[in-house]
Motif scaffolding. Structure first.
Motif, PDB file in Angstrom:
ATOM      1  N   ALA A  35     -36.143  60.126 -30.086  1.00  0.00           N
ATOM      2  CA  ALA A  35     -37.197  59.166 -30.418  1.00  0.00           C
ATOM      3  C   ALA A  35     -36.618  57.767 -30.586  1.00  0.00           C
ATOM      4  CB  ALA A  35     -37.932  59.599 -31.691  1.00  0.00           C
ATOM      5  N   VAL A  36     -35.493  57.659 -31.246  1.00  0.00           N
ATOM      6  CA  VAL A  36     -34.851  56.357 -31.442  1.00  0.00           C
ATOM      7  C   VAL A  36     -34.403  55.781 -30.099  1.00  0.00           C
ATOM      8  CG1 VAL A  36     -32.835  55.191 -32.446  1.00  0.00           C
ATOM      9  CG2 VAL A  36     -34.180  56.787 -33.834  1.00  0.00           C
ATOM     10  N   ALA A  37     -33.811  56.619 -29.252  1.00  0.00           N
ATOM     11  CA  ALA A  37     -33.340  56.156 -27.946  1.00  0.00           C
ATOM     12  C   ALA A  37     -34.504  55.656 -27.084  1.00  0.00           C
ATOM     13  CB  ALA A  37     -32.580  57.267 -27.228  1.00  0.00           C
ATOM     14  N   VAL A  38     -35.599  56.397 -27.049  1.00  0.00           N
ATOM     15  CA  VAL A  38     -36.739  55.983 -26.222  1.00  0.00           C
ATOM     16  C   VAL A  38     -37.433  54.768 -26.843  1.00  0.00           C
ATOM     17  CG1 VAL A  38     -38.564  57.487 -27.134  1.00  0.00           C
ATOM     18  CG2 VAL A  38     -38.594  56.836 -24.743  1.00  0.00           C
ATOM     19  N   ALA A  39     -37.424  54.636 -28.154  1.00  0.00           N
ATOM     20  CA  ALA A  39     -38.001  53.453 -28.804  1.00  0.00           C
ATOM     21  C   ALA A  39     -37.195  52.205 -28.434  1.00  0.00           C
ATOM     22  CB  ALA A  39     -38.035  53.637 -30.320  1.00  0.00           C
ATOM     23  N   ARG A  40     -35.899  52.346 -28.334  1.00  0.00           N
ATOM     24  CA  ARG A  40     -35.065  51.204 -27.912  1.00  0.00           C
ATOM     25  C   ARG A  40     -35.386  50.791 -26.478  1.00  0.00           C
ATOM     26  NH1 ARG A  40     -31.232  50.042 -31.691  1.00  0.00           N
ATOM     27  NH2 ARG A  40     -30.678  51.722 -33.120  1.00  0.00           N
ATOM     28  N   LYS A  41     -35.557  51.772 -25.593  1.00  0.00           N
ATOM     29  CA  LYS A  41     -35.929  51.467 -24.200  1.00  0.00           C
ATOM     30  C   LYS A  41     -37.295  50.788 -24.163  1.00  0.00           C
ATOM     31  CE  LYS A  41     -33.408  55.310 -22.131  1.00  0.00           C
ATOM     32  NZ  LYS A  41     -33.549  56.629 -21.504  1.00  0.00           N
ATOM     33  N   ALA A  42     -38.226  51.301 -24.934  1.00  0.00           N
ATOM     34  CA  ALA A  42     -39.562  50.715 -24.987  1.00  0.00           C
ATOM     35  C   ALA A  42     -39.495  49.281 -25.517  1.00  0.00           C
ATOM     36  CB  ALA A  42     -40.481  51.565 -25.859  1.00  0.00           C
ATOM     37  N   GLY A  43     -38.647  49.050 -26.498  1.00  0.00           N
ATOM     38  CA  GLY A  43     -38.466  47.704 -27.038  1.00  0.00           C
ATOM     39  C   GLY A  43     -37.969  46.732 -25.984  1.00  0.00           C
ATOM     40  N   GLU A  44     -37.102  47.204 -25.099  1.00  0.00           N
ATOM     41  CA  GLU A  44     -36.615  46.350 -24.004  1.00  0.00           C
ATOM     42  C   GLU A  44     -37.762  45.980 -23.063  1.00  0.00           C
ATOM     43  OE1 GLU A  44     -33.335  48.354 -22.101  1.00  0.00           O
ATOM     44  OE2 GLU A  44     -32.228  48.515 -23.982  1.00  0.00           O
ATOM     45  N   VAL A  45     -38.626  46.953 -22.785  1.00  0.00           N
ATOM     46  CA  VAL A  45     -39.785  46.684 -21.913  1.00  0.00           C
ATOM     47  C   VAL A  45     -40.681  45.629 -22.557  1.00  0.00           C
ATOM     48  CG1 VAL A  45     -41.892  47.692 -20.931  1.00  0.00           C
ATOM     49  CG2 VAL A  45     -39.730  48.958 -20.819  1.00  0.00           C
ATOM     50  N   VAL A  46     -40.941  45.761 -23.838  1.00  0.00           N
ATOM     51  CA  VAL A  46     -41.792  44.808 -24.553  1.00  0.00           C
ATOM     52  C   VAL A  46     -41.122  43.436 -24.575  1.00  0.00           C
ATOM     53  CG1 VAL A  46     -42.842  44.229 -26.780  1.00  0.00           C
ATOM     54  CG2 VAL A  46     -42.929  46.582 -25.932  1.00  0.00           C
ATOM     55  N   ARG A  47     -39.840  43.395 -24.879  1.00  0.00           N
ATOM     56  CA  ARG A  47     -39.109  42.116 -24.929  1.00  0.00           C
ATOM     57  C   ARG A  47     -39.167  41.416 -23.569  1.00  0.00           C
ATOM     58  NH1 ARG A  47     -33.806  43.406 -26.654  1.00  0.00           N
ATOM     59  NH2 ARG A  47     -33.419  43.873 -24.472  1.00  0.00           N
ATOM     60  N   ASP A  48     -38.969  42.164 -22.496  1.00  0.00           N
ATOM     61  CA  ASP A  48     -39.034  41.578 -21.158  1.00  0.00           C
ATOM     62  C   ASP A  48     -40.440  41.050 -20.854  1.00  0.00           C
ATOM     63  OD1 ASP A  48     -36.363  42.190 -20.830  1.00  0.00           O
ATOM     64  OD2 ASP A  48     -36.736  43.961 -19.570  1.00  0.00           O
ATOM     65  N   ALA A  49     -41.444  41.748 -21.321  1.00  0.00           N
ATOM     66  CA  ALA A  49     -42.835  41.348 -21.068  1.00  0.00           C
ATOM     67  C   ALA A  49     -43.191  40.061 -21.799  1.00  0.00           C
ATOM     68  CB  ALA A  49     -43.790  42.466 -21.472  1.00  0.00           C
ATOM     69  N   VAL A  50     -42.562  39.802 -22.920  1.00  0.00           N
ATOM     70  CA  VAL A  50     -42.839  38.576 -23.667  1.00  0.00           C
ATOM     71  C   VAL A  50     -42.467  37.361 -22.827  1.00  0.00           C
ATOM     72  CG1 VAL A  50     -42.141  37.210 -25.688  1.00  0.00           C
ATOM     73  CG2 VAL A  50     -42.684  39.627 -25.948  1.00  0.00           C
ATOM     74  N   ARG A  51     -41.451  37.496 -22.010  1.00  0.00           N
ATOM     75  CA  ARG A  51     -40.989  36.393 -21.155  1.00  0.00           C
ATOM     76  C   ARG A  51     -41.896  36.171 -19.951  1.00  0.00           C
ATOM     77  NH1 ARG A  51     -35.421  39.127 -20.894  1.00  0.00           N
ATOM     78  NH2 ARG A  51     -34.810  39.010 -23.063  1.00  0.00           N
ATOM     79  N   ASP A  52     -42.612  37.193 -19.532  1.00  0.00           N
ATOM     80  CA  ASP A  52     -43.442  37.122 -18.332  1.00  0.00           C
ATOM     81  C   ASP A  52     -44.911  36.926 -18.695  1.00  0.00           C
ATOM     82  OD1 ASP A  52     -41.139  37.691 -16.861  1.00  0.00           O
ATOM     83  OD2 ASP A  52     -41.501  39.857 -16.943  1.00  0.00           O
ATOM     84  N   ASP A  53     -45.705  36.655 -17.676  1.00  0.00           N
ATOM     85  CA  ASP A  53     -47.153  36.629 -17.892  1.00  0.00           C
ATOM     86  C   ASP A  53     -47.621  38.044 -18.184  1.00  0.00           C
ATOM     87  OD1 ASP A  53     -47.443  33.928 -17.472  1.00  0.00           O
ATOM     88  OD2 ASP A  53     -47.785  34.146 -15.314  1.00  0.00           O
ATOM     89  N   ARG A  54     -48.560  38.170 -19.091  1.00  0.00           N
ATOM     90  CA  ARG A  54     -49.090  39.477 -19.440  1.00  0.00           C
ATOM     91  C   ARG A  54     -50.508  39.608 -18.917  1.00  0.00           C
ATOM     92  NH1 ARG A  54     -45.753  37.691 -23.592  1.00  0.00           N
ATOM     93  NH2 ARG A  54     -47.339  36.179 -24.036  1.00  0.00           N
ATOM     94  N   LYS A  55     -50.750  40.663 -18.186  1.00  0.00           N
ATOM     95  CA  LYS A  55     -52.113  40.941 -17.724  1.00  0.00           C
ATOM     96  C   LYS A  55     -52.855  41.612 -18.867  1.00  0.00           C
ATOM     97  CE  LYS A  55     -54.966  43.095 -14.286  1.00  0.00           C
ATOM     98  NZ  LYS A  55     -55.096  44.000 -13.186  1.00  0.00           N
ATOM     99  N   VAL A  56     -53.939  41.008 -19.297  1.00  0.00           N
ATOM    100  CA  VAL A  56     -54.701  41.496 -20.443  1.00  0.00           C
ATOM    101  C   VAL A  56     -56.042  42.036 -19.954  1.00  0.00           C
ATOM    102  CG1 VAL A  56     -55.713  40.887 -22.667  1.00  0.00           C
ATOM    103  CG2 VAL A  56     -53.616  39.750 -21.900  1.00  0.00           C
ATOM    104  N   MET A  57     -56.384  43.225 -20.449  1.00  0.00           N
ATOM    105  CA  MET A  57     -57.667  43.856 -20.134  1.00  0.00           C
ATOM    106  C   MET A  57     -58.345  44.211 -21.454  1.00  0.00           C
ATOM    107  SD  MET A  57     -55.810  46.225 -17.320  1.00  0.00           S
ATOM    108  CE  MET A  57     -54.330  46.190 -18.317  1.00  0.00           C
TER     109      MET A  57
END
Length: 124
Positions: A35-57
């Motif tokens: 769970a900790v390992a996958v949460a870290r990977k998920a955090g990287e995805v979120v961090r990368d998304a903060v830098r990019d445009d986010r498609k909001v629905m």
């Protein structure tokens, strides 16, 4: 003699219970480590998304938001956990909002809210 027999049996029962408890601790530690390992990977995805445009629905209303990042993170978690623990089940906020049924069983079940605070995430 009867007392001696019960004393001989008892340590085996205690050892058996300890072994069962020890195995459960090992299993839970393995799940927690994953769970900790996958949460870290998920955090990287979120961090990368903060830098990019986010498609909001929107989901149920104009203030109930979902982003592609929410969906991507939820799928990342589900896929990663399924690979390691195929008997585990999932209730994901975005999956359920998209119409997937929410079935409760006795199997280990992960409740997933990929980005807690999507509104704040959208406005960063």
């Amino acid at each position: 003699e009867q007392k001696k027999k019960s004393q001989e049996v008892r340590p085996k029962q205690v050892n058996s219970r300890w072994s069962c408890f020890s195995n459960m601790v090992d299993i839970l530690q393995n799940v927690m480590d994953h769970a900790v390992a996958v949460a870290r990977k998920a955090g990287e995805v979120v961090r990368d998304a903060v830098r990019d445009d986010r498609k909001v629905m929107t989901k149920s209303s104009a203030v109930d938001l979902v982003t592609q990042t929410d969906q991507k993170v939820e799928q990342l978690i589900i896929q990663s956990v399924k690979e390691k623990f195929p008997e585990h089940r999932f209730i994901g906020e975005e999956s359920v909002a998209a119409g997937e049924s929410c079935i409760l069983t006795d199997d280990p079940t992960w409740i997933i809210d990929p980005i807690d605070g999507t509104t704040n995430f959208v406005h960063t």
